[in-house]
Write a protein that holds these residues in place. Structure first.
Motif, PDB file in Angstrom:
ATOM      1  N   LEU A 288       2.293  -4.821   7.992  1.00  0.00           N
ATOM      2  CA  LEU A 288       1.559  -4.043   8.874  1.00  0.00           C
ATOM      3  C   LEU A 288       0.028  -4.537   8.648  1.00  0.00           C
ATOM      4  O   LEU A 288      -0.378  -4.715   7.640  1.00  0.00           O
ATOM      5  N   GLY A 289      -0.858  -4.430   9.304  1.00  0.00           N
ATOM      6  CA  GLY A 289      -2.280  -4.716   9.540  1.00  0.00           C
ATOM      7  C   GLY A 289      -2.438  -6.265   9.144  1.00  0.00           C
ATOM      8  O   GLY A 289      -1.489  -7.052   9.369  1.00  0.00           O
TER       9      GLY A 289
ATOM     10  N   THR B 182      -6.421  -2.622   4.209  1.00  0.00           N
ATOM     11  CA  THR B 182      -5.740  -1.461   3.370  1.00  0.00           C
ATOM     12  C   THR B 182      -4.287  -1.079   3.731  1.00  0.00           C
ATOM     13  O   THR B 182      -3.445  -1.121   3.010  1.00  0.00           O
ATOM     14  N   LEU B 183      -4.169  -1.152   5.039  1.00  0.00           N
ATOM     15  CA  LEU B 183      -2.652  -0.986   5.588  1.00  0.00           C
ATOM     16  C   LEU B 183      -1.532  -2.099   5.359  1.00  0.00           C
ATOM     17  O   LEU B 183      -0.458  -2.082   4.856  1.00  0.00           O
ATOM     18  N   HIS B 184      -2.297  -3.349   5.422  1.00  0.00           N
ATOM     19  CA  HIS B 184      -1.560  -4.315   5.046  1.00  0.00           C
ATOM     20  C   HIS B 184      -1.189  -4.452   3.575  1.00  0.00           C
ATOM     21  O   HIS B 184      -0.180  -5.042   3.114  1.00  0.00           O
TER      22      HIS B 184
ATOM     23  N   ALA C  56      -9.476  -0.782   7.259  1.00  0.00           N
ATOM     24  CA  ALA C  56      -8.544  -0.193   7.176  1.00  0.00           C
ATOM     25  C   ALA C  56      -7.082  -0.903   7.351  1.00  0.00           C
ATOM     26  O   ALA C  56      -6.141  -0.616   7.064  1.00  0.00           O
TER      27      ALA C  56
ATOM     28  N   SER D 225       1.336  -1.471   3.012  1.00  0.00           N
ATOM     29  CA  SER D 225       2.685  -1.609   3.761  1.00  0.00           C
ATOM     30  C   SER D 225       3.757  -2.471   3.066  1.00  0.00           C
ATOM     31  O   SER D 225       4.847  -2.513   3.319  1.00  0.00           O
TER      32      SER D 225
END
Length: 367
Positions: free
Chosen positions: A71-72, A61-63, A58, A66
């Motif tokens: 983020l992440g 994936t967010l990194h 998660a 974004s």
């Protein structure tokens, strides 16, 4: 005044709660499918022979999504990060793409043919693609490198659909029954061609053909996803735009014509969209059956036959189903990758038998 108001109230028909219940069911279904899609994607990316934590998937994936926001964070283990984005994520995205395409094509087929037993293979696209792939495998053609087999499958799938349409057309019109029977004939010829290729192919070629026939997402790469994506987007968007006219077609050809629907053009457009997106999907995944049959029918049972909700719900449902089936294919047996088409057939076969019995009990009625 009070007496008149009371009399009017007694004569007023009760307000039906059915539309409200239907809207609630649709909202609940889309919310459930959306949540299931996210969970299945994260779980599919995390599970495998090399375990990656769900939180890491998660965060990574967010990194990636974004961008400049940062983020992440990437997975701490560089090998795990590379495996996640070079091997698993392309496979996850391809499973979503192929599942959405097959389920949406099934919804289109059932709307165009007016029969819940219709599925994309009726027009010969899957069997034609199989013959095209088998031919280049046996002949040893490699002019396009890793794209040779998918390209041949895509072209042969489109050619099969075109042949079915031309052979079934008469007097400027295409009757549904004639189209179905022509599709059955072309599928039979394609089956003979496939057997011919297997008979004259080497043992290695036979193994490749059999594995391709059973369907698999093993070996999916971002290049494959990028190649199939435009065709899928065109097909899925076109299917959604046809939804209202498919609702009118459900009233019957004559009634639809009176309401301003060009029935012949609608059928041709739907068949072209099905051919393009299914040929693109099958070219990279092999033959995967029953998704186009099972998913639209289950969605229709949940929220009704209206195509404006049925088609987008089928997209989500097909994506969830095939992504989940791919997880099982990768993890059911250690160090083995089961053919995904085999798993969908194990589920779809009994379901199809139940559907046949249910349809016969209702005397061919539409659910």
């Amino acid at each position: 005044m009070t007496a008149l108001h009371t009399a009017a109230s007694e004569q007023a028909p009760p307000v039906s709660k059915e539309p409200g219940r239907r809207v609630t069911a649709r909202v609940a279904l889309f919310a459930g499918l959306g949540a299931a899609l996210v969970l299945v994607c994260l779980g599919s990316a995390a599970l495998g022979q090399y375990g990656i934590g769900l939180a890491d998937v998660a965060a990574s994936t967010l990194h990636r999504l974004s961008g400049p926001l940062g983020l992440g964070h990437p997975v701490g283990d560089p090998f795990a990060e590379s495996a996640l984005w070079q091997i698993r994520m392309p496979r996850v995205v391809m499973s979503l793409l192929v599942g959405a395409v097959l389920a949406t094509s099934g919804a289109l087929m059932q709307g165009v043919f007016g029969n819940p037993l219709a599925e994309p293979g009726v027009v010969g696209v899957s069997s034609g693609a199989a013959v095209g792939a088998a031919f280049v495998i046996v002949a040893g053609v490699d002019v396009l490198g890793q794209f040779t087999v998918p390209t041949a499958a895509f072209a042969a799938g489109l050619a099969s659909v075109l042949l079915v349409y031309l052979l079934s057309r008469s007097g400027g019109r295409t009757e549904v029954v004639t189209l179905v029977l022509t599709g059955i004939a072309v599928n039979a010829v394609a089956g003979a061609g496939l057997a011919f290729c297997m008979f004259f192919g080497s043992q290695t070629a036979r193994d490749q053909i059999v594995f391709w026939q059973l369907g698999s997402l093993n070996g999916s790469r971002w290049a494959y996803v990028v190649s199939a994506l435009p065709f899928a987007v065109v097909g899925l968007t076109g299917a959604w735009l046809l939804a209202r006219r498919l609702d009118l077609l459900a009233l019957g050809d004559r009634a639809a014509r009176h309401l301003g629907v060009d029935v012949e053009r609608l059928r041709v457009t739907a068949i072209v969209l099905i051919a393009v997106m299914v040929a693109a999907a099958v070219a990279f995944s092999g033959v995967i059956g029953f998704v186009g049959l099972v998913v639209p029918h289950l969605i229709r049972m949940a929220i009704g036959p209206g195509h404006r909700a049925l088609i987008p719900a089928s997209m989500l449902g097909g994506a969830v189903l095939l992504a989940l089936a791919d997880v099982v294919a990768r993890t059911a047996i250690a160090y083995a990758d089961l053919p995904i088409g085999m798993l969908t057939a194990l589920v779809g076969g009994p379901f199809f038998f139940w559907l046949l019995r249910n349809t016969r009990a209702r005397a061919g009625g539409w659910i």
